[in-house]
Design a protein around this motif. Sequence first.
Motif, PDB file in Angstrom:
ATOM      1  N   ASP A 182      61.703  70.116 106.505  1.00 43.17           N
ATOM      2  CA  ASP A 182      61.539  70.423 107.928  1.00 43.17           C
ATOM      3  C   ASP A 182      62.069  71.799 108.303  1.00 43.17           C
ATOM      4  N   ASN A 183      62.286  72.658 107.333  1.00 44.17           N
ATOM      5  CA  ASN A 183      62.810  73.985 107.617  1.00 44.17           C
ATOM      6  C   ASN A 183      61.679  74.887 108.095  1.00 44.17           C
ATOM      7  N   THR A 184      61.832  75.455 109.290  1.00 42.11           N
ATOM      8  CA  THR A 184      60.757  76.267 109.879  1.00 42.11           C
ATOM      9  C   THR A 184      60.594  77.632 109.204  1.00 42.11           C
ATOM     10  N   ALA A 185      61.626  78.129 108.545  1.00 45.98           N
ATOM     11  CA  ALA A 185      61.507  79.418 107.861  1.00 45.98           C
ATOM     12  C   ALA A 185      60.751  79.285 106.541  1.00 45.98           C
ATOM     13  N   PHE A 186      60.722  78.085 105.992  1.00 47.37           N
ATOM     14  CA  PHE A 186      60.057  77.845 104.711  1.00 47.37           C
ATOM     15  C   PHE A 186      58.546  77.879 104.899  1.00 47.37           C
ATOM     16  N   ASP A 187      57.867  78.702 104.118  1.00 45.91           N
ATOM     17  CA  ASP A 187      56.411  78.813 104.204  1.00 45.91           C
ATOM     18  C   ASP A 187      55.799  77.948 103.094  1.00 45.91           C
ATOM     19  N   ARG A 188      55.483  76.729 103.443  1.00 46.03           N
ATOM     20  CA  ARG A 188      54.948  75.765 102.481  1.00 46.03           C
ATOM     21  C   ARG A 188      53.636  76.254 101.859  1.00 46.03           C
ATOM     22  N   ASP A 189      52.816  76.954 102.633  1.00 44.22           N
ATOM     23  CA  ASP A 189      51.544  77.469 102.092  1.00 44.22           C
ATOM     24  C   ASP A 189      51.780  78.415 100.911  1.00 44.22           C
ATOM     25  N   ILE A 190      52.763  79.301 101.041  1.00 51.26           N
ATOM     26  CA  ILE A 190      53.066  80.219  99.937  1.00 51.26           C
ATOM     27  C   ILE A 190      53.559  79.419  98.738  1.00 51.26           C
ATOM     28  N   ALA A 191      54.473  78.485  98.981  1.00 49.09           N
ATOM     29  CA  ALA A 191      55.004  77.673  97.880  1.00 49.09           C
ATOM     30  C   ALA A 191      53.881  76.912  97.176  1.00 49.09           C
ATOM     31  N   GLU A 192      53.000  76.294  97.937  1.00 54.96           N
ATOM     32  CA  GLU A 192      51.895  75.545  97.326  1.00 54.96           C
ATOM     33  C   GLU A 192      50.986  76.462  96.521  1.00 54.96           C
ATOM     34  N   SER A 193      50.800  77.691  96.998  1.00 54.70           N
ATOM     35  CA  SER A 193      49.929  78.621  96.277  1.00 54.70           C
ATOM     36  C   SER A 193      50.538  79.044  94.934  1.00 54.70           C
ATOM     37  N   THR A 194      51.858  78.888  94.777  1.00 55.03           N
ATOM     38  CA  THR A 194      52.502  79.233  93.511  1.00 55.03           C
ATOM     39  C   THR A 194      52.441  78.076  92.515  1.00 55.03           C
ATOM     40  N   GLY A 195      52.079  76.895  93.000  1.00 53.57           N
ATOM     41  CA  GLY A 195      52.007  75.735  92.130  1.00 53.57           C
ATOM     42  C   GLY A 195      53.317  74.974  92.018  1.00 53.57           C
ATOM     43  N   TYR A 196      54.342  75.394  92.744  1.00 48.75           N
ATOM     44  CA  TYR A 196      55.629  74.707  92.696  1.00 48.75           C
ATOM     45  C   TYR A 196      56.239  74.706  94.095  1.00 48.75           C
ATOM     46  N   VAL A 197      56.468  73.531  94.636  1.00 54.40           N
ATOM     47  CA  VAL A 197      57.064  73.389  95.960  1.00 54.40           C
ATOM     48  C   VAL A 197      58.473  72.815  95.774  1.00 54.40           C
ATOM     49  N   PRO A 198      59.488  73.639  95.975  1.00 56.98           N
ATOM     50  CA  PRO A 198      60.855  73.158  95.776  1.00 56.98           C
ATOM     51  C   PRO A 198      61.320  72.282  96.944  1.00 56.98           C
ATOM     52  N   ASN A 199      62.361  71.526  96.693  1.00 62.49           N
ATOM     53  CA  ASN A 199      62.991  70.718  97.740  1.00 62.49           C
ATOM     54  C   ASN A 199      64.188  71.433  98.347  1.00 62.49           C
ATOM     55  N   ALA A 200      64.806  72.335  97.586  1.00 69.36           N
ATOM     56  CA  ALA A 200      65.982  73.076  98.035  1.00 69.36           C
ATOM     57  C   ALA A 200      65.954  74.455  97.397  1.00 69.36           C
ATOM     58  N   LEU A 201      66.631  75.397  98.024  1.00 71.55           N
ATOM     59  CA  LEU A 201      66.699  76.729  97.427  1.00 71.55           C
ATOM     60  C   LEU A 201      67.896  77.504  97.928  1.00 71.55           C
ATOM     61  N   MET A 202      68.242  78.498  97.130  1.00 68.22           N
ATOM     62  CA  MET A 202      69.250  79.495  97.480  1.00 68.22           C
ATOM     63  C   MET A 202      68.539  80.835  97.335  1.00 68.22           C
ATOM     64  N   ALA A 203      68.652  81.688  98.337  1.00 67.51           N
ATOM     65  CA  ALA A 203      68.011  83.004  98.275  1.00 67.51           C
ATOM     66  C   ALA A 203      69.001  84.054  98.754  1.00 67.51           C
ATOM     67  N   VAL A 204      69.120  85.124  97.980  1.00 63.62           N
ATOM     68  CA  VAL A 204      70.031  86.208  98.341  1.00 63.62           C
ATOM     69  C   VAL A 204      69.322  87.540  98.157  1.00 63.62           C
ATOM     70  N   PRO A 205      69.687  88.513  99.001  1.00 66.21           N
ATOM     71  CA  PRO A 205      69.076  89.836  98.846  1.00 66.21           C
ATOM     72  C   PRO A 205      69.671  90.575  97.660  1.00 66.21           C
ATOM     73  N   LEU A 206      68.864  91.404  97.040  1.00 63.84           N
ATOM     74  CA  LEU A 206      69.348  92.352  96.041  1.00 63.84           C
ATOM     75  C   LEU A 206      69.686  93.616  96.823  1.00 63.84           C
ATOM     76  N   LEU A 207      70.968  93.842  97.042  1.00 65.02           N
ATOM     77  CA  LEU A 207      71.431  94.947  97.876  1.00 65.02           C
ATOM     78  C   LEU A 207      72.053  96.044  97.040  1.00 65.02           C
ATOM     79  N   HIS A 208      71.711  97.272  97.379  1.00 61.17           N
ATOM     80  CA  HIS A 208      72.406  98.429  96.824  1.00 61.17           C
ATOM     81  C   HIS A 208      72.776  99.307  98.006  1.00 61.17           C
ATOM     82  N   GLY A 209      74.061  99.328  98.330  1.00 62.97           N
ATOM     83  CA  GLY A 209      74.488  99.998  99.558  1.00 62.97           C
ATOM     84  C   GLY A 209      73.913  99.241 100.736  1.00 62.97           C
TER      85      GLY A 209
END
Length: 192
Positions: A93-120
């Motif tokens: 039920d997370n509104t930020a999660f784009d299920r269409d993109i996930a389905e197009s990859t062939g794998y729809v996760p139930n949970a995730l952790m996402a972090v930016p790759l930051l340099h400065g």
Amino acid sequence: MAQTIVPAVSASPRPDPALAELLQSVVDTARAIFGAQASSIMLLEAAADELVFEAVSGQGQEFLVGRRFPAGRGIAGWVAASGEPMVVDDLRDNTAFDRDIAESTGYVPNALMAVPLLHGDRVLGVLEVLDPSPQARAGLPELDLLCLFARQAAVALHLLTRQAPRPPLPAAPEDRTELLRLLGEARRLLGD
């Protein structure tokens, strides 16, 4: 915290082998650390306003590398735009999660952790860990660990991509002769 979105590397059909090895080692290690089903790195390609899968470990690794999607979509898009990490234990039920993109990859996760790759203050891309083990996503210490790991990966990525290409050694016999002549001249000038 405002972040600047700048492409780290242009995604290309023939990536630098050292870059590919670095990114693959990052996703393989992140997947192992967090006991996840999959892990991926998507780099920003600002000119196209897209996130590009550059390395995948686990689910989807056979076909996702090179796949693109709009930089403003999904949790990865939000993380890239905000420069802030995100952990979601239930994506149903997370509104930020784009299920269409996930389905197009062939794998729809139930949970995730996402972090930016930051340099400065630059966001180079996003590191995701999909379906980490429940113990690995239990709280802020785990998210802090993933952020530290992503920071290390971003520094390595920055260093690797800023190196100037080295000119190849001369290949033709006449070029080698010229190179040997120049080396001899240098030795003569140095008094060797």
